[in-house]
Write a protein that holds these residues in place. Structure first.
Motif, PDB file in Angstrom:
ATOM      1  N   LYS A  99       0.815  -1.219   0.000  1.00 14.65           N
ATOM      2  CA  LYS A  99       0.000   0.000   0.000  1.00 14.65           C
ATOM      3  C   LYS A  99       0.844   1.263   0.000  1.00 14.65           C
ATOM      4  CE  LYS A  99      -0.429  -0.468   5.011  1.00 14.65           C
ATOM      5  NZ  LYS A  99      -1.341  -0.924   6.081  1.00 14.65           N
ATOM      6  N   GLY A 100       0.323   2.264  -0.696  1.00 16.57           N
ATOM      7  CA  GLY A 100       0.930   3.589  -0.688  1.00 16.57           C
ATOM      8  C   GLY A 100      -0.099   4.693  -0.696  1.00 16.57           C
ATOM      9  N   ILE A 101      -1.353   4.348  -1.098  1.00 23.41           N
ATOM     10  CA  ILE A 101      -2.426   5.326  -1.241  1.00 23.41           C
ATOM     11  C   ILE A 101      -3.657   4.835  -0.483  1.00 23.41           C
ATOM     12  CG2 ILE A 101      -3.987   6.478  -2.865  1.00 23.41           C
ATOM     13  CD1 ILE A 101      -1.847   6.061  -5.038  1.00 23.41           C
ATOM     14  N   LEU A 102      -4.241   5.711   0.315  1.00 25.40           N
ATOM     15  CA  LEU A 102      -5.571   5.461   0.881  1.00 25.40           C
ATOM     16  C   LEU A 102      -6.545   6.296   0.072  1.00 25.40           C
ATOM     17  CD1 LEU A 102      -7.371   4.219   3.157  1.00 25.40           C
ATOM     18  CD2 LEU A 102      -7.085   6.397   4.351  1.00 25.40           C
ATOM     19  N   HIS A 103      -7.543   5.642  -0.513  1.00 20.91           N
ATOM     20  CA  HIS A 103      -8.495   6.369  -1.345  1.00 20.91           C
ATOM     21  C   HIS A 103      -9.890   6.326  -0.743  1.00 20.91           C
ATOM     22  CE1 HIS A 103     -10.164   8.235  -4.906  1.00 20.91           C
ATOM     23  NE2 HIS A 103     -11.200   7.435  -4.729  1.00 20.91           N
ATOM     24  N   ASP A 117      -0.093   4.719   9.295  1.00 12.96           N
ATOM     25  CA  ASP A 117       0.975   3.907   8.703  1.00 12.96           C
ATOM     26  C   ASP A 117       1.824   4.787   7.786  1.00 12.96           C
ATOM     27  OD1 ASP A 117       2.558   2.111   7.266  1.00 12.96           O
ATOM     28  OD2 ASP A 117       0.994   0.577   7.215  1.00 12.96           O
ATOM     29  N   PRO A 118       3.129   4.899   8.036  1.00 17.01           N
ATOM     30  CA  PRO A 118       3.986   5.748   7.192  1.00 17.01           C
ATOM     31  C   PRO A 118       4.000   5.333   5.727  1.00 17.01           C
ATOM     32  CG  PRO A 118       5.130   5.121   9.215  1.00 17.01           C
ATOM     33  CD  PRO A 118       3.875   4.303   9.160  1.00 17.01           C
ATOM     34  N   ALA A 119       3.593   4.091   5.437  1.00 12.27           N
ATOM     35  CA  ALA A 119       3.547   3.646   4.044  1.00 12.27           C
ATOM     36  C   ALA A 119       2.518   4.432   3.236  1.00 12.27           C
ATOM     37  CB  ALA A 119       3.214   2.157   3.981  1.00 12.27           C
ATOM     38  N   ILE A 120       1.499   4.961   3.913  1.00 10.48           N
ATOM     39  CA  ILE A 120       0.488   5.774   3.228  1.00 10.48           C
ATOM     40  C   ILE A 120       1.057   7.173   3.045  1.00 10.48           C
ATOM     41  CG2 ILE A 120      -1.820   6.797   3.361  1.00 10.48           C
ATOM     42  CD1 ILE A 120      -1.845   3.815   2.798  1.00 10.48           C
ATOM     43  N   ARG A 121       1.367   7.493   1.795  1.00 14.73           N
ATOM     44  CA  ARG A 121       1.987   8.786   1.486  1.00 14.73           C
ATOM     45  C   ARG A 121       1.065   9.707   0.701  1.00 14.73           C
ATOM     46  NH1 ARG A 121       6.219   5.295  -1.225  1.00 14.73           N
ATOM     47  NH2 ARG A 121       4.558   3.819  -0.712  1.00 14.73           N
ATOM     48  N   ILE A 122      -0.013   9.142   0.175  1.00 18.30           N
ATOM     49  CA  ILE A 122      -1.032   9.935  -0.513  1.00 18.30           C
ATOM     50  C   ILE A 122      -2.403   9.492  -0.009  1.00 18.30           C
ATOM     51  CG2 ILE A 122      -2.177  10.401  -2.717  1.00 18.30           C
ATOM     52  CD1 ILE A 122       0.489  10.051  -4.119  1.00 18.30           C
ATOM     53  N   VAL A 123      -3.252  10.465   0.299  1.00 18.99           N
ATOM     54  CA  VAL A 123      -4.664  10.205   0.570  1.00 18.99           C
ATOM     55  C   VAL A 123      -5.445  10.869  -0.554  1.00 18.99           C
ATOM     56  CG1 VAL A 123      -6.597  10.622   2.117  1.00 18.99           C
ATOM     57  CG2 VAL A 123      -4.344  10.059   3.057  1.00 18.99           C
ATOM     58  N   ASP A 179       4.916  -0.339  -4.700  1.00 19.63           N
ATOM     59  CA  ASP A 179       4.607   0.052  -3.315  1.00 19.63           C
ATOM     60  C   ASP A 179       3.616   1.221  -3.267  1.00 19.63           C
ATOM     61  OD1 ASP A 179       6.427   1.842  -4.411  1.00 19.63           O
ATOM     62  OD2 ASP A 179       7.487   2.190  -2.534  1.00 19.63           O
ATOM     63  N   TRP A 180       2.859   1.409  -4.358  1.00 18.87           N
ATOM     64  CA  TRP A 180       1.875   2.485  -4.394  1.00 18.87           C
ATOM     65  C   TRP A 180       0.460   1.946  -4.626  1.00 18.87           C
ATOM     66  CZ3 TRP A 180       2.411   7.313  -2.818  1.00 18.87           C
ATOM     67  CH2 TRP A 180       3.694   7.876  -2.773  1.00 18.87           C
ATOM     68  N   ALA A 181       0.182   0.723  -4.219  1.00 15.86           N
ATOM     69  CA  ALA A 181      -1.159   0.167  -4.400  1.00 15.86           C
ATOM     70  C   ALA A 181      -2.170   0.881  -3.499  1.00 15.86           C
ATOM     71  CB  ALA A 181      -1.148  -1.329  -4.117  1.00 15.86           C
ATOM     72  N   ILE A 182      -3.438   0.691  -3.820  1.00 12.50           N
ATOM     73  CA  ILE A 182      -4.523   1.463  -3.217  1.00 12.50           C
ATOM     74  C   ILE A 182      -5.238   0.664  -2.126  1.00 12.50           C
ATOM     75  CG2 ILE A 182      -6.757   2.565  -3.689  1.00 12.50           C
ATOM     76  CD1 ILE A 182      -5.715   2.899  -6.625  1.00 12.50           C
ATOM     77  N   VAL A 183      -5.529   1.342  -1.027  1.00  8.05           N
ATOM     78  CA  VAL A 183      -6.425   0.842   0.005  1.00  8.05           C
ATOM     79  C   VAL A 183      -7.697   1.684  -0.066  1.00  8.05           C
ATOM     80  CG1 VAL A 183      -6.816   0.536   2.480  1.00  8.05           C
ATOM     81  CG2 VAL A 183      -4.552   0.093   1.502  1.00  8.05           C
TER      82      VAL A 183
END
Length: 501
Positions: free
Chosen positions: A38-42, A130-136, A68-72
């Protein structure tokens, strides 16, 4: 010729385990889902997100890049619970069916790797920590930003915002979650994330910043200052016509492609995303997937919102009043098509600023062609939806510019009058129009009041602001609305196209 009956009978239920059984003419991910992180929370992973942002990410992942930029996915609206249930049952895979006027192609997209329980704000806050989330990122509709149409500013007095400010540790809105998530980052000494709006409204990044910082100010001034200074809110222009999914689409994906997907996405073959390069903690290499990265998205945004979205608003309401079901059918009506083309040419394109590398005339012609695509099945009901939030963004700014220039507004005023007449809730054939706006009761009452006093409609400050007091607009709107009720939709379309008074 494909045997559609046989494909329906033998359709494969979509899941990771059945990908190898999907018919060969349906393309599928080239990457292993287990390789993604994960990298994005949408917020709001509905049809448009999955036909647009999800597609671009899927393209990038298919190149073997930025795994490492998949979406949650996340939702705070209870109505999204069914979508989550369906998506979880098919391992978060989506069948995206791209349609031109003559062809249909299907691709399985797998860029979303989790979908948090709907309304579970603690799960959302834990993920934001989670620091892995870098874009919301978010698609929460044009009306989801708490903008006061009369002022154009964040509505800090909205009941939902006031409630979140009073209990920010247990937020109920998307922006409450974002503020609390950023507060946790600050308190732990961690870097913030970027907030990336993918909604279809002017200056969407500015609107997102106003909502986040505005809510934060109600909670903690120092937090608001930290967010404003350290986080980023890039503007973006998003474009792809994506109708809602119903039983027809679920049946069609089975018959055409042999895939049993309970939430397929059907969309046009056109896609565009123009995005400012303003991110605080990195971003995926979206330009490798076809996204236009630019220093200023405003010209592209104005072009799309005024010509395409404004065009939809122009054709939608006369079509709705005439009982037309689909956008392409409206474009087959010479009066509606003529009305749209004349308004675009004489009142819309003239106040669209120049766009780098784009011929506005060619863009307008492409929009007309896209509206006429019979494969899309875009309903007039969808285009008429939520006028109280869409009109202030798609029509009113163009009206204001035309008035300021001393130019013609008769077509735009007539378009507003068609909207008013539509909100009476009855077609010209006497059929009931189902409620189609969050403010339907108010709109219907105001539309009925306009029978005696047409200007009553223009007094809705949350739609028209000060523009409703403009004497020239009042005169043109009154003439148009009176004419619709006297001569009917066809009569007024004919008069406008011929230039008759």
């Amino acid at each position: 010729m494909i045997d559609t009956d046989n494909r329906t009978e033998q359709s494969v239920k979509l899941s990771l385990d059945t990908l190898s059984q999907i018919p060969a003419d349906v393309s599928r991910p080239l990457y292993e889902r287990s390789s993604l992180s994960k990298g994005i929370l949408h917020f709001g992973p509905g049809n448009f997100h999955r036909s647009h942002q999800g597609v671009y990410l899927d393209r990038l992942l298919n190149l073997g890049l930025d795994l490492d930029w998949a979406i949650v996915g996340a939702s705070v609206m209870p109505g999204d619970a069914r979508l989550r249930d369906v998506m979880m049952q098919q391992d978060l895979l989506s069948t995206v069916v791209t349609q031109s006027a003559t062809t249909s192609e299907a691709h399985i997209s797998g860029s979303m790797i989790d979908y948090l329980p709907v309304g579970d704000t603690q799960a959302i806050l834990d993920t934001l920590a989670d620091p892995a989330i870098r874009i919301v990122s978010l698609t929460v509709t044009e009306g989801g930003y708490f903008v006061d149409a009369a002022t154009g500013k964040f509505d800090s007095g909205h009941v939902a915002i006031v409630a979140d400010a009073a209990n920010i540790s247990a937020p109920k809105t998307v922006f409450g979650c974002i503020v609390q998530g950023l507060a946790g980052r600050r308190d732990r000494g961690e870097a913030p994330f970027t907030v990336m709006s993918c909604d279809n409204l002017p200056h969407n990044g500015h609107a997102a910043r106003a909502a986040v910082v505005g809510l934060a100010k109600l909670v903690d001034e120092s937090l608001a200052e930290w967010i404003d200074t350290n986080s980023r809110f890039p503007n973006g222009m998003v474009d792809r016509i994506t109708p809602a999914t119903g039983d027809f689409e679920r049946s069609r994906v089975r018959s055409l492609f042999g895939v049993a997907d309970d939430s397929p996405v059907f969309c046009e073959d056109y896609i565009q995303w123009v995005l400012e390069d303003d991110f605080v903690a990195g971003r995926p290499a979206l330009e490798r997937a076809g996204v236009q990265i630019v220093p200023d998205v405003a010209p592209y945004e104005a072009m799309k919102i005024r010509i395409l979205n404004g065009g939809h608003a122009v054709l939608a309401y006369p079509a709705g009043l005439l009982g037309i079901e689909y956008a392409h059918e409206a474009m087959q009506n010479e009066l509606i098509k003529g009305f749209l083309e004349k308004v675009q040419l004489t009142e819309i394109v003239s106040v669209v600023p120049p766009v780098p590398g784009v011929d506005l005339g060619e863009y307008r012609a492409s929009v007309i062609e896209r509206f006429a695509n019979p494969a899309i099945g875009d309903t007039i009901t969808r285009l008429c939806l939520d006028g109280s939030n869409r009109q202030p963004k798609f029509i009113v700014p163009t009206l204001a510019d035309q008035l300021a220039a001393g130019a013609s507004i008769d077509g735009l005023a007539l378009s507003s009058a068609f909207w008013c007449r539509y909100c009476e809730g009855v077609t010209e054939a006497g059929e009931t129009i189902a409620p189609n706006d969050p403010s339907w009761d108010l709109l219907q009452a105001t539309a009925k009041a306009s029978v005696e006093d047409p200007v009553a409609w223009l007094k809705m400050r949350d739609v028209y602001g000060d523009l409703g007091n403009d004497a020239r607009f009042q005169e043109s709107f009154t003439r148009a609305l009176t004419g619709i009720r006297r001569d009917g939709v066809v009569g007024m379309l004919t008069r406008y196209i011929k230039g008759a008074e």
